[in-house]
Design a protein around this motif. Structure first.
Motif: not given
Length: 225
Positions: A132-139, A144-153, A178-186
Protein backbone atom coordinates in the motif's frame (compact mmCIF):
# COMPACT_ATOMS: atom_id res chain seq x y z
CA UNK A 1 -8.73 9.25 -15.39
CA UNK A 2 -8.64 7.19 -12.21
CA UNK A 3 -5.73 8.42 -10.10
CA UNK A 4 -6.16 6.10 -7.11
CA UNK A 5 -7.67 2.75 -6.29
CA UNK A 6 -8.92 1.96 -2.81
CA UNK A 7 -9.71 -1.59 -1.78
CA UNK A 8 -11.99 -3.56 0.44
CA UNK A 9 -9.65 -5.95 2.26
CA UNK A 10 -11.50 -8.74 4.13
CA UNK A 11 -12.57 -11.16 1.43
CA UNK A 12 -11.42 -9.03 -1.51
CA UNK A 13 -7.69 -8.96 -0.81
CA UNK A 14 -7.30 -11.68 1.80
CA UNK A 15 -8.75 -15.09 2.62
CA UNK A 16 -10.01 -14.33 6.12
CA UNK A 17 -11.94 -17.58 6.59
CA UNK A 18 -9.14 -20.11 6.11
CA UNK A 19 -6.61 -17.87 7.83
CA UNK A 20 -8.71 -17.24 10.95
CA UNK A 21 -9.62 -20.92 11.13
CA UNK A 22 -5.93 -21.81 11.11
CA UNK A 23 -5.29 -19.58 14.13
CA UNK A 24 -8.42 -20.86 15.90
CA UNK A 25 -7.28 -24.46 15.40
CA UNK A 26 -3.94 -23.64 17.00
CA UNK A 27 -5.46 -21.98 20.09
CA UNK A 28 -8.71 -23.93 20.45
CA UNK A 29 -7.96 -27.41 19.07
CA UNK A 30 -11.20 -28.94 20.34
CA UNK A 31 -13.56 -26.68 18.40
CA UNK A 32 -14.63 -26.76 14.76
CA UNK A 33 -12.23 -24.08 13.53
CA UNK A 34 -14.09 -23.16 10.35
CA UNK A 35 -17.43 -22.98 12.14
CA UNK A 36 -15.84 -20.78 14.80
CA UNK A 37 -14.35 -18.49 12.14
CA UNK A 38 -17.74 -18.21 10.46
CA UNK A 39 -19.49 -17.44 13.74
CA UNK A 40 -16.86 -14.83 14.65
CA UNK A 41 -17.28 -13.18 11.28
CA UNK A 42 -21.05 -13.41 11.70
CA UNK A 43 -20.84 -10.93 14.59
CA UNK A 44 -19.00 -8.39 12.40
CA UNK A 45 -21.91 -6.55 10.77
CA UNK A 46 -24.15 -6.45 13.87
CA UNK A 47 -21.32 -4.98 15.93
CA UNK A 48 -20.60 -2.27 13.37
CA UNK A 49 -24.29 -1.54 12.83
CA UNK A 50 -24.62 -0.31 16.41
CA UNK A 51 -21.99 2.32 15.58
CA UNK A 52 -23.40 3.16 12.15
CA UNK A 53 -26.80 3.68 13.81
CA UNK A 54 -25.21 5.95 16.45
CA UNK A 55 -26.20 3.60 19.27
CA UNK A 56 -22.53 3.52 20.24
CA UNK A 57 -19.61 5.87 19.65
CA UNK A 58 -16.86 4.87 17.24
CA UNK A 59 -14.40 2.26 18.44
CA UNK A 60 -11.80 0.54 16.24
CA UNK A 61 -12.62 -2.83 14.73
CA UNK A 62 -9.94 -4.44 16.90
CA UNK A 63 -12.15 -3.75 19.92
CA UNK A 64 -15.23 -5.12 18.21
CA UNK A 65 -13.33 -8.24 17.07
CA UNK A 66 -12.22 -8.91 20.65
CA UNK A 67 -15.73 -8.47 22.02
CA UNK A 68 -17.08 -10.72 19.28
CA UNK A 69 -14.41 -13.34 19.98
CA UNK A 70 -15.54 -13.68 23.56
CA UNK A 71 -19.20 -13.57 22.61
CA UNK A 72 -18.73 -16.57 20.29
CA UNK A 73 -16.51 -18.42 22.76
CA UNK A 74 -19.03 -17.93 25.56
CA UNK A 75 -21.81 -19.18 23.32
CA UNK A 76 -20.09 -22.50 22.69
CA UNK A 77 -18.64 -22.82 26.19
CA UNK A 78 -14.91 -22.33 25.64
CA UNK A 79 -12.38 -19.81 26.88
CA UNK A 80 -10.54 -17.99 24.10
CA UNK A 81 -7.30 -16.12 24.83
CA UNK A 82 -7.25 -12.41 23.98
CA UNK A 83 -4.18 -13.11 21.85
CA UNK A 84 -6.36 -14.97 19.36
CA UNK A 85 -7.68 -11.58 18.27
CA UNK A 86 -4.39 -11.12 16.40
CA UNK A 87 -5.64 -13.74 13.91
CA UNK A 88 -7.09 -10.83 11.91
CA UNK A 89 -3.56 -9.49 11.42
CA UNK A 90 -2.40 -12.78 9.86
CA UNK A 91 -4.68 -13.22 6.88
CA UNK A 92 -3.22 -14.73 3.73
CA UNK A 93 -3.66 -12.71 0.52
CA UNK A 94 -5.37 -14.43 -2.40
CA UNK A 95 -2.67 -15.67 -4.84
CA UNK A 96 -3.17 -12.87 -7.38
CA UNK A 97 -3.27 -9.95 -4.96
CA UNK A 98 0.34 -8.96 -4.30
CA UNK A 99 1.35 -9.21 -7.96
CA UNK A 100 -1.68 -7.23 -9.08
CA UNK A 101 -1.13 -4.51 -6.48
CA UNK A 102 2.51 -4.15 -7.50
CA UNK A 103 1.47 -3.61 -11.12
CA UNK A 104 -1.13 -1.03 -10.10
CA UNK A 105 1.30 0.77 -7.81
CA UNK A 106 3.50 1.56 -10.81
CA UNK A 107 0.96 4.03 -12.16
CA UNK A 108 -1.69 4.67 -9.49
CA UNK A 109 -2.03 5.34 -5.77
CA UNK A 110 -3.27 2.24 -3.96
CA UNK A 111 -4.66 2.02 -0.44
CA UNK A 112 -7.05 -0.07 1.62
CA UNK A 113 -10.47 1.38 2.38
CA UNK A 114 -11.37 -1.18 5.00
CA UNK A 115 -13.41 -1.30 8.16
CA UNK A 116 -10.20 -2.49 9.80
CA UNK A 117 -8.25 -0.03 11.92
CA UNK A 118 -5.01 1.61 10.82
CA UNK A 119 -3.16 -0.60 13.31
CA UNK A 120 -4.78 -3.78 12.00
CA UNK A 121 -4.30 -2.85 8.33
CA UNK A 122 -0.66 -1.91 8.90
CA UNK A 123 0.18 -5.20 10.61
CA UNK A 124 -1.79 -7.13 8.00
CA UNK A 125 0.15 -5.37 5.24
CA UNK A 126 3.42 -6.37 6.90
CA UNK A 127 2.26 -9.96 7.23
CA UNK A 128 0.93 -10.29 3.69
CA UNK A 129 3.44 -7.96 1.99
CA UNK A 130 0.66 -5.77 0.66
CA UNK A 131 2.42 -2.78 -0.97
CA UNK A 132 0.00 0.00 0.00
CA UNK A 133 0.95 3.64 -0.49
CA UNK A 134 -1.03 4.61 2.63
CA UNK A 135 -3.75 3.28 4.94
CA UNK A 136 -7.28 4.67 4.65
CA UNK A 137 -10.71 3.53 5.81
CA UNK A 138 -12.80 3.49 8.96
CA UNK A 139 -10.25 5.04 11.32
CA UNK A 140 -9.98 8.07 9.04
CA UNK A 141 -13.74 8.53 8.82
CA UNK A 142 -14.52 7.42 12.40
CA UNK A 143 -17.37 5.37 10.98
CA UNK A 144 -17.94 2.13 9.09
CA UNK A 145 -18.73 1.21 5.49
CA UNK A 146 -21.08 1.34 3.74
CA UNK A 147 -21.62 4.83 5.19
CA UNK A 148 -20.71 7.34 2.44
CA UNK A 149 -18.46 9.23 4.83
CA UNK A 150 -15.93 6.40 4.73
CA UNK A 151 -15.47 6.51 0.95
CA UNK A 152 -15.49 10.30 0.85
CA UNK A 153 -12.98 10.59 3.69
CA UNK A 154 -10.58 8.40 1.69
CA UNK A 155 -10.95 10.66 -1.34
CA UNK A 156 -10.46 13.76 0.80
CA UNK A 157 -7.32 12.30 2.40
CA UNK A 158 -5.88 11.78 -1.08
CA UNK A 159 -7.01 15.28 -2.21
CA UNK A 160 -8.87 13.73 -5.13
CA UNK A 161 -12.47 14.12 -6.30
CA UNK A 162 -14.51 10.91 -5.96
CA UNK A 163 -14.68 10.52 -9.73
CA UNK A 164 -10.91 10.02 -9.85
CA UNK A 165 -10.94 7.26 -7.22
CA UNK A 166 -11.97 3.65 -7.86
CA UNK A 167 -13.30 1.42 -5.10
CA UNK A 168 -12.39 -2.23 -5.68
CA UNK A 169 -14.34 -4.95 -3.89
CA UNK A 170 -15.68 -8.47 -4.15
CA UNK A 171 -18.96 -7.31 -2.58
CA UNK A 172 -21.67 -5.72 -4.67
CA UNK A 173 -23.16 -3.78 -1.75
CA UNK A 174 -19.78 -2.16 -1.02
CA UNK A 175 -19.50 -1.03 -4.64
CA UNK A 176 -23.09 0.23 -4.71
CA UNK A 177 -22.39 2.45 -1.72
CA UNK A 178 -19.14 3.69 -3.27
CA UNK A 179 -20.88 4.45 -6.59
CA UNK A 180 -23.62 6.34 -4.74
CA UNK A 181 -20.86 8.46 -3.17
CA UNK A 182 -19.52 9.29 -6.63
CA UNK A 183 -16.58 6.88 -6.89
CA UNK A 184 -15.65 4.63 -9.80
CA UNK A 185 -16.04 0.91 -9.16
CA UNK A 186 -14.16 -2.32 -9.83
CA UNK A 187 -15.49 -5.81 -9.11
CA UNK A 188 -13.33 -8.90 -8.58
CA UNK A 189 -15.27 -12.00 -7.51
CA UNK A 190 -14.03 -14.16 -4.64
CA UNK A 191 -16.42 -17.12 -4.95
CA UNK A 192 -14.91 -19.08 -2.04
CA UNK A 193 -14.65 -16.26 0.51
CA UNK A 194 -17.32 -17.98 2.62
CA UNK A 195 -16.34 -21.49 1.61
CA UNK A 196 -17.52 -23.86 -1.12
CA UNK A 197 -21.22 -23.23 -0.41
CA UNK A 198 -21.04 -19.46 -0.92
CA UNK A 199 -24.17 -18.08 -2.57
CA UNK A 200 -23.69 -14.30 -2.63
CA UNK A 201 -21.40 -12.08 -4.72
CA UNK A 202 -20.61 -14.80 -7.22
CA UNK A 203 -20.99 -12.32 -10.07
CA UNK A 204 -21.40 -8.59 -10.65
CA UNK A 205 -24.90 -7.36 -9.93
CA UNK A 206 -24.57 -3.99 -11.67
CA UNK A 207 -22.71 -2.36 -14.52
CA UNK A 208 -19.50 -1.66 -12.62
CA UNK A 209 -16.78 0.37 -14.37
CA UNK A 210 -14.45 -2.65 -14.41
CA UNK A 211 -15.18 -6.32 -13.85
CA UNK A 212 -11.98 -8.37 -13.68
CA UNK A 213 -11.21 -12.02 -13.03
CA UNK A 214 -8.43 -11.18 -10.56
CA UNK A 215 -6.10 -8.35 -9.51
CA UNK A 216 -3.60 -9.01 -12.29
CA UNK A 217 -6.35 -8.61 -14.88
CA UNK A 218 -7.60 -5.54 -13.02
CA UNK A 219 -4.14 -3.97 -13.18
CA UNK A 220 -3.84 -4.72 -16.90
CA UNK A 221 -7.14 -3.00 -17.61
CA UNK A 222 -6.47 0.02 -15.39
CA UNK A 223 -2.93 0.51 -16.70
CA UNK A 224 -4.16 0.20 -20.26
CA UNK A 225 -6.50 3.16 -19.93
Amino acid sequence: MVQALIFDVFGTCVDWRSSVAREVAADLPRVDALAFADAWRGEYQPAMERIRAADRGYVPLDVLHLENLHRVADRIGVIAPDSLNAAWEKLDPWPDVVEGLKHLKQSRIIAPCSNGSIALMTRLAKYGRLPWDCILGADIARDYKPKPEVYLAACSALDLPPGQVMMVAAHNDDLMAARDAGLRTGFVARPTEYGPEQQADLQPEADWDIVASDFVALAAEVNGR
